[in-house]
Design a protein around this motif. Structure first.
Motif, short mmCIF file in Angstrom:
data_model
loop_
_atom_site.label_atom_id
_atom_site.label_comp_id
_atom_site.label_asym_id
_atom_site.label_seq_id
_atom_site.Cartn_x
_atom_site.Cartn_y
_atom_site.Cartn_z
N ALA A 133 0.84 -1.31 0.03
CA ALA A 133 -0.08 0.09 -0.11
C ALA A 133 0.90 1.40 0.20
O ALA A 133 0.40 2.36 -0.23
CB ALA A 133 -0.95 -0.13 1.31
N THR A 178 2.50 2.57 2.27
CA THR A 178 2.44 3.41 3.57
C THR A 178 3.61 4.17 4.00
O THR A 178 4.86 3.61 3.92
CB THR A 178 1.73 2.73 4.89
OG1 THR A 178 2.51 1.59 4.94
CG2 THR A 178 0.47 2.33 4.57
N LYS A 234 -3.16 6.22 7.73
CA LYS A 234 -4.35 6.28 7.16
C LYS A 234 -4.57 6.79 5.86
O LYS A 234 -5.55 6.85 5.32
CB LYS A 234 -5.62 6.25 8.40
CG LYS A 234 -5.61 5.40 9.52
CD LYS A 234 -6.97 5.59 10.14
CE LYS A 234 -7.09 6.82 11.01
NZ LYS A 234 -8.22 7.22 11.67
N ASN A 236 -3.58 3.75 4.23
CA ASN A 236 -4.13 2.39 4.52
C ASN A 236 -5.31 2.82 5.83
O ASN A 236 -4.93 2.99 7.15
CB ASN A 236 -3.31 1.39 5.29
CG ASN A 236 -3.90 0.18 6.01
OD1 ASN A 236 -5.13 0.14 5.84
ND2 ASN A 236 -3.09 -0.26 6.64
N THR A 254 -5.49 -4.47 9.45
CA THR A 254 -4.02 -5.25 9.06
C THR A 254 -3.00 -5.22 10.05
O THR A 254 -2.40 -6.17 9.89
CB THR A 254 -3.56 -4.21 7.90
OG1 THR A 254 -3.29 -2.81 8.47
CG2 THR A 254 -4.35 -3.85 6.88
N CYS A 283 -2.03 -8.66 8.76
CA CYS A 283 -0.92 -8.43 7.42
C CYS A 283 0.19 -9.21 7.77
O CYS A 283 0.73 -9.46 8.97
CB CYS A 283 -0.62 -6.94 7.51
SG CYS A 283 0.37 -6.59 6.18
N SER A 312 -12.31 -0.22 1.19
CA SER A 312 -11.21 0.68 0.83
C SER A 312 -11.66 1.89 -0.07
O SER A 312 -11.44 2.95 -0.07
CB SER A 312 -9.83 0.01 0.43
OG SER A 312 -8.71 0.82 -0.09
N ILE A 316 -3.63 -6.12 2.80
CA ILE A 316 -2.93 -5.08 2.47
C ILE A 316 -3.06 -4.64 1.04
O ILE A 316 -3.33 -3.43 0.46
CB ILE A 316 -1.69 -4.82 3.23
CG1 ILE A 316 -1.34 -3.33 3.06
CG2 ILE A 316 -0.85 -5.69 2.45
CD1 ILE A 316 -2.06 -2.19 3.78
N ILE A 335 -6.56 -3.60 -0.31
CA ILE A 335 -6.68 -2.40 0.23
C ILE A 335 -6.02 -1.24 -0.69
O ILE A 335 -6.68 -0.45 -1.12
CB ILE A 335 -6.17 -1.96 1.98
CG1 ILE A 335 -7.05 -2.92 2.66
CG2 ILE A 335 -6.42 -0.56 2.18
CD1 ILE A 335 -6.60 -2.81 4.14
#
Length: 548
Positions: free
Chosen positions: A43, A45, A67, A70, A76, A80, A137, A422, A425
């Protein structure tokens, strides 16, 4: 006074910031290079940034930063596979940062707080078909951007595989409910027991006629692949996804044990993936006296994550590797065992799934039930007009997630095949970005293939060691969660272990420097130069204007 920081030498490890008693330094994480952990996250992040915020004690800001990419860290943080930790530079010092536990901490921190409301509201309505991680998501990011979103779910409650496919001991229902409540607070509408598609309750054309300007299709992988061996139709034969769904539904108030499941009997689970591990543990929790997993692969090649294999073993599940099913044996219409044959290899030279067996090495095992967990697939029969990449995968643009039908997008396992939560998402987020751009009349591909390289000058040498904070085990009690999240003290201590790789230190409050030389002496990369001169008086307005 601090004279200079050599940016070329600085690795962003934060040692100066963490050791300066007068709080002179800050860590700038906004860089053109990625930390290894960030590059490993599907993702994307900004792990480096939210850890830096936690190091300053800014927990709420850290949660919001996480966030941005994610929206469901409480989920997660529990399920995850945390590939980020395998790439953590701290592994070369004293062990990877417990990123997954910190993610859960930040997710739980504001799990029950109302979400931020969007600053604008759009009129264009968007439909999402499926309420698994990809669908939720997509709905989150669209609702956060101000769009009215309706999520259609074929099952009685939203959550998709999060609710129906992951056992409660790994992902409690209360966490899913809290995340769904946040979506509802953003204005997302849920319509359950409604199947979207041809032959379903509402077709894609019907959605357009009802005023939906765009659709995201995210049906997930909702059924198990069949083994297609003799005896698979016998009573007492189950399939992984359907078995887990039946148990999860039953524990919500219905029959807790699926029909034909042999309580106190012997259960054989076929498969070496995570669904197989969950099915085996679930069978054990339902009361099976003995549970055994049989899979084609050698143990070091099993597709399940090592921590899930270890969890199964810890709960008393036996694992036998290198065996495949020849047939299911039955007596009076019910399973009584399996005939297995030795598997010599699973993949051919082109890494295609093509098992080779030793037909002369066979054995029989008695069993009261068999659970096949040999893979999952999507039911795409409801979407005949969408071009397919395979029998169970929708063909979608790898950047925009657009399908062959204009204004219809697709995300999640139905596009990628079975993957992590993940990754689903991330796909849902990208589909939401495309839908937003479509509604705004913007270019869907523009500036979306940005590639940032991984930082090369990474910290490690000379970093002081610090123990890793682990989540405490909770004594197993039925289907209750088995790990307790970090408390605030352990979470802050763990975040301080992050070396914010690829960031850069900067002198933020130079006048507070007392020329103690600690930062220069302790900098592992020798990037800091402290000048011995220090003003006799603080640099103030009075001294600058000749007041003294």
């Amino acid at each position: 006074m601090i004279n200079a920081i050599d940016a070329a030498k600085c690795t962003g490890c934060g040692t100066c910031y963490k050791t300066c008693g007068l709080d002179v330094f800050r860590i700038d994480t906004d860089q053109n290079t990625l930390s290894p952990c960030m590059a490993a996250c599907p993702a994307g992040t900004d792990i480096r940034a939210w850890n830096a915020l936690m190091q300053e004690g800014k927990i709420a800001e850290a949660a919001q930063k996480l966030k941005e990419k994610n929206p469901f860290p409480a989920i997660t943080g529990r399920v995850c596979p945390h590939a980020c930790e395998s790439e953590c530079s701290r592994s070369g010092v004293d062990g990877a940062v417990n990123i997954n536990a910190l993610e859960q901490f930040l997710g739980d921190y504001d799990l029950h707080d109302a979400p931020r409301q969007p600053s604008v509201r759009h009129l264009a309505r968007v439909a999402v078909a499926g309420s698994g991680p990809a669908g939720l998501s997509c709905a989150w990011f669209l609702a956060s951007a101000g769009y009215p979103v309706t999520v259609f779910e074929a099952l009685p409650e939203p959550g998709g595989m999060l609710r129906w496919g992951i056992p409660a001991y790994r992902l409690p229902g209360a966490v899913i409910e809290a995340q769904v409540s946040k979506l509802k607070a953003l204005g997302v509408r849920f319509m359950c027991n409604v199947r979207i598609g041809a032959g379903g309750d509402i077709s894609l054309e019907d959605l357009k006629e009802r005023g939906f300007r765009a659709v995201c299709v995210a049906p997930g992988t909702t059924f198990s692949r069949r083994a297609n061996v003799p005896g698979e139709e016998l009573r007492g034969v189950f399939h992984g996804v359907e078995f887990l769904r039946a148990v999860r539904a039953g524990r919500g108030g219905g029959t807790p044990v699926p029909p034909d499941f042999p309580v106190s009997g012997t259960v054989l689970v076929i498969g070496g993936g995570d669904v197989a591990m969950d099915a085996a543990i679930t069978a054990k929790l339902l009361g099976a006296a003995q549970v055994r997993i049989c899979c084609l692969e050698a143990e070091d090649a099993m597709p399940a994550f090592p921590h899930n294999i270890a969890d199964a073993r810890a709960r008393g599940v036996d694992i036998e590797t290198g065996w495949g099913v020849m047939q299911v044996n039955g007596k009076e219409g019910r399973v009584c065992g399996l005939t297995l044959k030795r598997c010599l290899s699973v993949w051919d030279g082109a890494h295609a799934f093509r098992p080779v067996f030793d037909e002369n090495d066979m054995r029989e095992i008695e069993a009261d039930a068999v659970i096949f967990a040999i893979g999952q697939a999507s039911d795409l029969s409801f979407f005949p007009d969408l071009e397919k990449a395979s029998s169970s995968r929708i063909k979608a643009d790898p950047v925009t997630f657009g399908t062959s039908v204009w204004n219809v997008f697709a995300a999640g396992d139905a596009v990628t095949g079975p993957a992590s939560v993940i990754r689903a998402i991330a796909g849902g987020r990208e589909a939401a970005i495309s839908i937003d751009r479509l509604m705004q009349g913007a270019h869907l591909h523009s500036e979306r293939d940005e590639k940032r390289r991984i930082a090369e000058n990474l910290p490690g040498e000379g970093i002081l060691t610090a123990p890793r904070s682990e989540r405490a085990a909770i004594p197993a009690e039925g289907f209750r969660e088995t790990r307790r999240g970090l408390d605030v003290i352990d979470a802050l201590n763990e975040s301080m272990r992050c070396m914010t790789c690829g960031a850069k230190a900067r002198v933020t409050f130079r006048d507070d420097c007392m020329t103690c030389f600690f930062c220069e002496l302790r900098c592992p990369s020798e990037a800091i130069d402290v000048h011995p001169f220090k003003e006799r008086l603080p640099y103030t307005i009075e001294s600058n204007t000749g007041g003294y």
